[in-house]
Write a protein that holds these residues in place. Structure first.
Motif, PDB file in Angstrom:
ATOM      1  N   GLN A  12     111.014  -1.283  28.073  1.00  0.00           N
ATOM      2  CA  GLN A  12     111.059  -2.933  28.773  1.00  0.00           C
ATOM      3  C   GLN A  12     111.909  -3.766  27.929  1.00  0.00           C
ATOM      4  O   GLN A  12     112.800  -4.344  28.374  1.00  0.00           O
ATOM      5  CB  GLN A  12     110.415  -3.779  29.112  1.00  0.00           C
ATOM      6  CG  GLN A  12     109.668  -5.145  29.938  1.00  0.00           C
ATOM      7  CD  GLN A  12     108.753  -5.694  29.313  1.00  0.00           C
ATOM      8  OE1 GLN A  12     107.672  -5.440  28.399  1.00  0.00           O
ATOM      9  NE2 GLN A  12     108.442  -6.296  30.913  1.00  0.00           N
ATOM     10  N   VAL A  13     111.271  -3.192  26.395  1.00  0.00           N
ATOM     11  CA  VAL A  13     112.521  -4.834  25.561  1.00  0.00           C
ATOM     12  C   VAL A  13     113.761  -4.427  25.980  1.00  0.00           C
ATOM     13  O   VAL A  13     115.165  -5.331  25.339  1.00  0.00           O
ATOM     14  CB  VAL A  13     111.561  -4.846  24.519  1.00  0.00           C
ATOM     15  CG1 VAL A  13     112.185  -5.204  23.170  1.00  0.00           C
ATOM     16  CG2 VAL A  13     110.292  -4.995  24.424  1.00  0.00           C
ATOM     17  N   VAL A  14     113.957  -3.556  25.946  1.00  0.00           N
ATOM     18  CA  VAL A  14     115.199  -3.241  25.192  1.00  0.00           C
ATOM     19  C   VAL A  14     116.246  -2.951  26.630  1.00  0.00           C
ATOM     20  O   VAL A  14     117.091  -3.778  27.167  1.00  0.00           O
ATOM     21  CB  VAL A  14     115.851  -0.881  25.532  1.00  0.00           C
ATOM     22  CG1 VAL A  14     117.115  -0.327  25.500  1.00  0.00           C
ATOM     23  CG2 VAL A  14     115.056  -0.969  24.243  1.00  0.00           C
ATOM     24  N   GLY A  15     115.611  -2.701  28.067  1.00  0.00           N
ATOM     25  CA  GLY A  15     115.565  -2.907  29.675  1.00  0.00           C
ATOM     26  C   GLY A  15     116.489  -4.448  29.878  1.00  0.00           C
ATOM     27  O   GLY A  15     117.268  -5.037  29.509  1.00  0.00           O
ATOM     28  N   GLU A  16     115.360  -5.721  28.700  1.00  0.00           N
ATOM     29  CA  GLU A  16     116.026  -7.144  28.704  1.00  0.00           C
ATOM     30  C   GLU A  16     117.295  -7.836  28.250  1.00  0.00           C
ATOM     31  O   GLU A  16     117.190  -7.926  27.761  1.00  0.00           O
ATOM     32  CB  GLU A  16     114.505  -7.877  28.970  1.00  0.00           C
ATOM     33  CG  GLU A  16     113.359  -7.212  29.615  1.00  0.00           C
ATOM     34  CD  GLU A  16     111.785  -7.772  28.732  1.00  0.00           C
ATOM     35  OE1 GLU A  16     111.994  -8.282  27.964  1.00  0.00           O
ATOM     36  OE2 GLU A  16     110.481  -8.505  29.296  1.00  0.00           O
ATOM     37  N   SER A  17     117.173  -6.820  26.719  1.00  0.00           N
ATOM     38  CA  SER A  17     118.405  -6.860  26.184  1.00  0.00           C
ATOM     39  C   SER A  17     119.570  -6.743  26.935  1.00  0.00           C
ATOM     40  O   SER A  17     120.041  -7.473  26.472  1.00  0.00           O
ATOM     41  CB  SER A  17     118.191  -6.303  24.940  1.00  0.00           C
ATOM     42  OG  SER A  17     118.310  -4.789  24.506  1.00  0.00           O
ATOM     43  N   SER A  18     119.567  -5.887  27.550  1.00  0.00           N
ATOM     44  CA  SER A  18     121.344  -5.277  28.172  1.00  0.00           C
ATOM     45  C   SER A  18     121.403  -6.050  29.459  1.00  0.00           C
ATOM     46  O   SER A  18     122.336  -5.239  30.273  1.00  0.00           O
ATOM     47  CB  SER A  18     120.773  -3.698  28.476  1.00  0.00           C
ATOM     48  OG  SER A  18     120.211  -3.180  30.051  1.00  0.00           O
ATOM     49  N   ARG A  19     120.458  -6.965  29.608  1.00  0.00           N
ATOM     50  CA  ARG A  19     120.881  -7.440  31.228  1.00  0.00           C
ATOM     51  C   ARG A  19     121.592  -9.345  31.196  1.00  0.00           C
ATOM     52  O   ARG A  19     121.360  -9.334  29.229  1.00  0.00           O
ATOM     53  CB  ARG A  19     119.650  -8.776  31.540  1.00  0.00           C
ATOM     54  CG  ARG A  19     118.418  -7.172  32.218  1.00  0.00           C
ATOM     55  CD  ARG A  19     117.493  -8.093  33.340  1.00  0.00           C
ATOM     56  NE  ARG A  19     116.714  -6.820  33.180  1.00  0.00           N
ATOM     57  CZ  ARG A  19     115.262  -6.607  33.081  1.00  0.00           C
ATOM     58  NH1 ARG A  19     114.994  -7.676  32.847  1.00  0.00           N
ATOM     59  NH2 ARG A  19     114.729  -5.699  33.057  1.00  0.00           N
TER      60      ARG A  19
END
Length: 181
Positions: free
Chosen positions: A174-181
């Motif tokens: 989740q944290v990685v996904g949020e950072s790539s937005r």
């Protein structure tokens, strides 16, 4: 709430850690101009998070019988159960306490702040300068700091040969996904 609950089982060294976490979270909450109510939530989570860190394995397993992980990870779930029994009814605080050692994809802001503060508090002896810089950045860049802290904590688990709990890898994704937005 300001201070340890009466049911805490902690050494004097652990009390100092909890105090440093609470001070750091208070500093961040003020710098972020959070409401008084939200600041109080952050402090309750800080004071509860390690309240049973030095409890016996038997007490931890009694409070958290459904947790099958290593004893080192039982204090969070046990403290959440005990806090709830004593009247804490804020789901965000209970989740923050329960998962502060491993992360949770379901956290609100208090859980994320506690996860970071527990790692970044200045009493820890490793990588002091880098952690101090991250702690200083948190109020202005909480998502970036969270990503860095999560990477460091997950990396430590991998290097230590720990089995990565499901809640941790879900949180990491989740944290990685949020950072790539």
């Amino acid at each position: 709430m300001s201070g340890l609950p009466y049911w805490a089982r902690v050494s004097s060294e652990r009390v100092r850690h909890i105090e440093r976490v609470a001070r750091l979270m208070h500093r961040w909450a003020e710098a972020m101009a959070l409401s008084a109510g939200e600041q109080e939530r952050w402090l309750r989570a800080a004071w509860f998070h390690d309240a049973l860190r030095d409890a016996s394995e038997a007490e931890l397993r009694q409070l958290a019988p459904d947790e099958s992980g290593p004893v080192e990870l039982l204090h969070g779930p046990a403290a959440a159960v005990r806090a709830e029994r004593e009247g804490e009814d804020d789901p965000g605080i209970l989740s923050a306490i329960r998962w502060h050692s491993v992360g949770s994809a379901h956290w609100d802001q208090v859980g994320r702040a506690l996860y970071c503060a527990d790692f970044l508090e200045p009493g820890r002896s490793f990588d002091r300068e880098a952690r101090a810089a991250l702690a200083e950045r948190y109020p202005s860049a909480p998502e970036a700091v969270l990503l860095d802290v999560a990477g460091r904590r997950v990396g430590w688990m991998v290097r230590s040969g720990w089995v990565i709990p499901e809640t941790t890898w879900r949180f990491w994704n989740q944290v990685v996904g949020e950072s790539s937005r």
